[in-house]
Design a protein around this motif. Structure first.
Motif, short mmCIF file in Angstrom:
data_model
loop_
_atom_site.label_atom_id
_atom_site.label_comp_id
_atom_site.label_asym_id
_atom_site.label_seq_id
_atom_site.Cartn_x
_atom_site.Cartn_y
_atom_site.Cartn_z
N GLN A 54 0.92 -0.95 0.18
CA GLN A 54 0.03 0.08 -0.20
C GLN A 54 0.76 1.27 0.01
OE1 GLN A 54 -2.46 1.52 -1.15
NE2 GLN A 54 -4.01 0.36 0.12
N ASP A 57 -0.39 7.41 3.10
CA ASP A 57 -0.91 8.53 2.59
C ASP A 57 -0.44 9.66 4.01
OD1 ASP A 57 -2.58 10.74 2.61
OD2 ASP A 57 -4.35 9.87 1.94
N GLU A 60 -2.89 12.16 5.30
CA GLU A 60 -3.81 11.41 6.33
C GLU A 60 -2.93 11.30 7.58
OE1 GLU A 60 -7.41 10.99 6.59
OE2 GLU A 60 -7.17 9.94 4.74
N GLU B 240 -8.42 3.53 12.90
CA GLU B 240 -7.32 4.39 13.24
C GLU B 240 -6.37 4.62 12.34
OE1 GLU B 240 -3.72 5.41 14.79
OE2 GLU B 240 -4.02 3.48 14.33
N TYR B 241 -6.09 3.41 11.60
CA TYR B 241 -5.01 3.48 10.59
C TYR B 241 -5.22 3.81 9.17
CZ TYR B 241 -0.60 1.17 9.34
OH TYR B 241 0.76 0.59 8.78
N ASN B 242 -6.00 4.97 9.10
CA ASN B 242 -6.23 5.50 7.79
C ASN B 242 -5.28 6.10 6.85
OD1 ASN B 242 -6.24 7.77 9.25
ND2 ASN B 242 -8.24 8.44 9.08
N ARG B 243 -4.03 6.08 7.31
CA ARG B 243 -3.08 6.65 6.31
C ARG B 243 -2.71 5.37 5.59
NH1 ARG B 243 -0.87 5.73 11.66
NH2 ARG B 243 1.21 4.77 11.78
N VAL B 244 -3.06 4.18 5.83
CA VAL B 244 -2.79 2.88 4.93
C VAL B 244 -3.76 2.35 4.72
CG1 VAL B 244 -1.44 0.92 5.42
CG2 VAL B 244 -0.35 3.11 6.21
N LYS B 246 -7.41 1.45 3.56
CA LYS B 246 -8.56 2.10 2.92
C LYS B 246 -9.73 1.14 2.90
CE LYS B 246 -5.80 4.88 1.41
NZ LYS B 246 -5.43 5.79 2.44
#
Lengths: 79, 360
Positions: A54, A57, A60, B240-244, B246
């Motif tokens: 992945q 982001d 984010e 919580e891990y929305n930077r990775v 989806k």
């Protein structure tokens, strides 16, 4: 030694088709397969067992930390 | 890179957790060896409120492999097939031998970083027969699927021993005396599968779920989110891990999994057979299926040595220190159970951090 569900962030340096040279930090460079993600040079990817799984982001990530800092300041002003 | 290790912010979250902690005991369960490593390594249990407990579920992919599947790999190695796999698998006990012991008896067992190394070896040594012992949860399965879709060399086949995490989480909820109040769901499995597979937990079991990353702040944020759900009397699925992670997961990886594997029942070490909890190669890829190609037949296998409590440690029922073998006759140097072998096993993680009392 590979930790099975661990994925390590790495920065993409160069892309050659399905593969890319990535930097795990402190000069550790490795070729990984990036065919499972849509990643560009200079982006961070999570690498698991030789594959990028992945794109990270960064925006984010910053927003998550900003949000939590705000929540904690609001609810925990003396901390 | 944004840093999720700030000690100042961690202190603030710990303070916030104390402020919102309930007056009754709550138990949160994670299902990932790397989460256990983060929790233990950063001493997170020591900063949690007294009423909040975090336990480790069956999140170590090497630990949950039944002995019978190690036996299959051992048998192949002793019959002259080269077995390539991850280093963590080598010392996991089979019914009588581990792969490391098979190697000391002349078997060709090689450690690889990933599946592409096995493919490369098979191409470079066409006269040898290779088996890639493909283990791991949903994070690892798509890598094998991708290589199989490319059409691997004829002298390579795959001993598929992947397991799926959501069925194991569901198993835990069926064990009446575990009393789990919320799940910290594994970030990297979720990177692949997305959020949908967890929807059943809040909707059918009224069980809060927070998908979390692997830095100390990730875990503390996740615990905070779970406590807030409990305080508000709701059960939701949160990320919580929305930077990775989806919501849809990694769609390409999921497509590869669906093209290559069927979901089948699978045995888990010490936990028995769980419905729809494993992957098996679809029949159109059977020329690369080691079990068909090499006609491997082994017995049921012996999963747990007498006295070993791995099966209870893997479901979070007891802690490593509650096992009578822990650090007495079972040590990292001389492990008796898989939880002490794997670097993702709870016993090994606790022992490597010098934990031998309840003060964690």
């Amino acid at each position: 030694m590979i930790i099975m569900c661990l994925a390590i962030p790495a920065k993409i340096i160069e892309i050659h088709g399905d593969d890319a040279k990535v930097d795990f930090g402190e000069g550790v460079l490795r070729e990984v397969n990036i065919s499972l993600v849509n990643a560009n040079t200079d982006e961070y990817v999570l690498v698991h067992a030789g594959y990028a799984i992945q794109v990270i982001d960064e925006k984010e990530a910053q927003e998550t930390l900003k949000l939590w800092t705000e929540i904690l300041e609001m609810e925990n002003p003396t901390a | 890179m944004v840093n999720f290790r700030s000690p100042e912010l961690a202190k603030q979250v710990a303070g916030h957790l104390k402020g919102i902690a309930p007056k009754f005991p709550v138990k949160f369960c994670h299902v990932c060896g790397t989460h256990e490593w983060t929790v233990t390594h950063f001493g997170l249990r020591s900063v949690l409120p007294e009423m909040v407990e975090v336990v480790a579920g069956p999140g170590c992919p090497v630990c949950v492999l039944p002995a019978a599947e190690i036996d299959e790999a051992v048998k192949l190695a002793l019959e002259g097939v080269t077995v390539a796999t991850f280093g963590d698998v080598l010392r996991v006990p089979g019914s009588s031998l581990s792969l490391a012991e098979a190697r000391s008896r002349g078997g060709d067992v090689r450690i690889v970083y990933g599946i592409h190394d096995a493919v490369k070896m098979a191409i470079e040594e066409p006269e040898r027969e290779f088996v890639f012992f493909s283990i791991g949860f949903e994070t690892t399965a798509p890598l094998t699927a991708s290589e199989i879709l490319k059409g691997p060399p004829d002298n390579l086949s795959f001993l598929i021993s992947h397991r799926l995490i959501p069925p194991a989480m569901e198993l835990l909820l069926g064990i009446g005396d575990l009393h789990i109040d919320g799940f910290i769901a594994p970030g990297h499995v979720s990177t692949i599968i997305g959020l949908k597979s967890y929807e059943i937990f809040p909707s059918a079991y009224n069980m809060p779920v927070v998908v979390a990353g692997f830095e100390p702040l990730d875990i503390l944020f996740a615990i905070d989110m779970l406590l807030q759900q409990i305080n508000n009397g709701v059960a939701k699925l949160e990320n919580e891990y929305n930077r990775v992670v989806k919501p849809e997961g990694n769609e390409k990886a999921l497509r590869h999994i669906q093209q290559v594997f069927n979901v089948v029942d699978g045995r888990w070490r010490g936990l028995g057979r769980l419905p729809l909890s494993a992957f098996a190669l679809k029949s159109k890829f059977e020329k690369w299926d080691s079990r068909k190609k090499h006609k491997i037949k082994v017995g049921v296998g012996r999963d747990i040595l007498p006295g070993c409590q791995c099966h209870l440690i893997m479901i979070g029922k007891i802690n490593p220190i509650d096992c009578p073998l822990y650090m007495s006759i079972c040590t990292p140097e001389s492990p008796k159970g898989p939880c002490m072998v794997s670097i993702e096993g709870s016993c090994r993680i606790w022992s490597k951090h010098g934990i031998d009392t309840h003060k964690t």
